[in-house]
Design a protein around this motif. Sequence first.
Motif, PDB file in Angstrom:
ATOM      1  N   ILE A  73      27.819 -26.034  -4.393  1.00  0.00           N
ATOM      2  CA  ILE A  73      26.940 -24.527  -3.507  1.00  0.00           C
ATOM      3  C   ILE A  73      27.884 -23.902  -3.180  1.00  0.00           C
ATOM      4  CG2 ILE A  73      26.254 -24.533  -0.884  1.00  0.00           C
ATOM      5  CD1 ILE A  73      24.953 -27.784  -1.468  1.00  0.00           C
ATOM      6  N   ASP A  74      28.422 -23.854  -2.469  1.00  0.00           N
ATOM      7  CA  ASP A  74      29.405 -22.511  -1.919  1.00  0.00           C
ATOM      8  C   ASP A  74      30.069 -21.538  -3.210  1.00  0.00           C
ATOM      9  OD1 ASP A  74      29.476 -22.954  -0.049  1.00  0.00           O
ATOM     10  OD2 ASP A  74      31.494 -23.973   0.644  1.00  0.00           O
ATOM     11  N   SER A  75      29.494 -21.924  -4.092  1.00  0.00           N
ATOM     12  CA  SER A  75      30.322 -20.911  -5.367  1.00  0.00           C
ATOM     13  C   SER A  75      28.985 -20.927  -6.244  1.00  0.00           C
ATOM     14  CB  SER A  75      31.201 -22.300  -6.188  1.00  0.00           C
ATOM     15  OG  SER A  75      30.999 -23.509  -6.613  1.00  0.00           O
ATOM     16  N   GLU A  76      28.955 -22.052  -7.093  1.00  0.00           N
ATOM     17  CA  GLU A  76      27.253 -21.787  -8.363  1.00  0.00           C
ATOM     18  C   GLU A  76      26.040 -21.172  -7.117  1.00  0.00           C
ATOM     19  OE1 GLU A  76      26.723 -24.734 -10.322  1.00  0.00           O
ATOM     20  OE2 GLU A  76      28.816 -24.735 -10.588  1.00  0.00           O
ATOM     21  N   ILE A  77      25.294 -21.684  -6.050  1.00  0.00           N
ATOM     22  CA  ILE A  77      24.554 -22.164  -5.843  1.00  0.00           C
ATOM     23  C   ILE A  77      24.061 -20.723  -4.867  1.00  0.00           C
ATOM     24  CG2 ILE A  77      22.902 -23.110  -4.038  1.00  0.00           C
ATOM     25  CD1 ILE A  77      23.622 -25.935  -5.723  1.00  0.00           C
ATOM     26  N   THR A  78      25.390 -20.217  -3.896  1.00  0.00           N
ATOM     27  CA  THR A  78      25.592 -19.115  -3.424  1.00  0.00           C
ATOM     28  C   THR A  78      25.160 -17.778  -3.732  1.00  0.00           C
ATOM     29  OG1 THR A  78      26.813 -20.388  -2.107  1.00  0.00           O
ATOM     30  CG2 THR A  78      26.334 -17.804  -1.607  1.00  0.00           C
ATOM     31  N   ASP A  79      25.998 -17.709  -5.051  1.00  0.00           N
ATOM     32  CA  ASP A  79      26.297 -16.502  -6.177  1.00  0.00           C
ATOM     33  C   ASP A  79      25.027 -16.856  -6.733  1.00  0.00           C
ATOM     34  OD1 ASP A  79      28.929 -16.171  -4.975  1.00  0.00           O
ATOM     35  OD2 ASP A  79      29.811 -17.564  -7.612  1.00  0.00           O
ATOM     36  N   LYS A  80      24.210 -17.414  -6.624  1.00  0.00           N
ATOM     37  CA  LYS A  80      23.012 -16.932  -7.842  1.00  0.00           C
ATOM     38  C   LYS A  80      21.873 -16.919  -6.349  1.00  0.00           C
ATOM     39  CE  LYS A  80      23.229 -20.368 -11.380  1.00  0.00           C
ATOM     40  NZ  LYS A  80      23.448 -21.951 -12.135  1.00  0.00           N
ATOM     41  N   ILE A  81      21.926 -16.834  -5.663  1.00  0.00           N
ATOM     42  CA  ILE A  81      20.694 -16.852  -4.266  1.00  0.00           C
ATOM     43  C   ILE A  81      20.952 -15.738  -3.966  1.00  0.00           C
ATOM     44  CG2 ILE A  81      20.819 -16.984  -1.789  1.00  0.00           C
ATOM     45  CD1 ILE A  81      20.757 -20.199  -2.488  1.00  0.00           C
ATOM     46  N   ARG A  82      22.571 -15.296  -3.502  1.00  0.00           N
ATOM     47  CA  ARG A  82      22.567 -13.639  -3.831  1.00  0.00           C
ATOM     48  C   ARG A  82      22.619 -12.803  -5.154  1.00  0.00           C
ATOM     49  NH1 ARG A  82      28.055 -15.110  -2.425  1.00  0.00           N
ATOM     50  NH2 ARG A  82      28.597 -15.128   0.268  1.00  0.00           N
ATOM     51  N   ALA A  83      22.765 -13.329  -5.277  1.00  0.00           N
ATOM     52  CA  ALA A  83      22.095 -12.408  -7.576  1.00  0.00           C
ATOM     53  C   ALA A  83      21.005 -12.290  -7.484  1.00  0.00           C
ATOM     54  CB  ALA A  83      22.011 -12.986  -8.398  1.00  0.00           C
ATOM     55  N   LEU A  84      19.472 -13.641  -6.616  1.00  0.00           N
ATOM     56  CA  LEU A  84      18.365 -13.235  -6.270  1.00  0.00           C
ATOM     57  C   LEU A  84      17.605 -12.346  -5.541  1.00  0.00           C
ATOM     58  CD1 LEU A  84      17.220 -17.585  -7.035  1.00  0.00           C
ATOM     59  CD2 LEU A  84      15.968 -15.536  -8.835  1.00  0.00           C
TER      60      LEU A  84
END
Length: 133
Positions: A73-84
Amino acid sequence: MDEEKILFLLEKISDNMGNLNEAIIDLKSEVYTVKEEMADLKTEVYTAREAITDLKSEIYTAKEEIKKLGTKIDSEITDKIRALFDDRQVMHEKIDKINEKIDRIQIDVNNMTIKTLYHDNKIVELSKKLGNR
């Protein structure tokens, strides 16, 4: 008489010895039963310990999985949410620019409409002047 008393006492002792032997046998039986119950209890405690050990192992495994999920969550998902979110910001900015352009075009269309009406009126006036001559 003393012999009779002694004999009487010996008979009593003999009777009591029978009762004492029965009591000892009963006591032995009860001790054996307690030993069996203790063995059963030991088995249950051992089984409970094994179950607790299994639970501890499962809890440890679950903790490890939760840590992995947290890292993901911290690495992949959080980065994707930021990108979105960043993409959303860019889209909003583009939409705002498009809306501004549409507003300017609408103003230009309104001006053109006013000018067209003005010119139409002028043409009608000129037609009347030319027609009156």
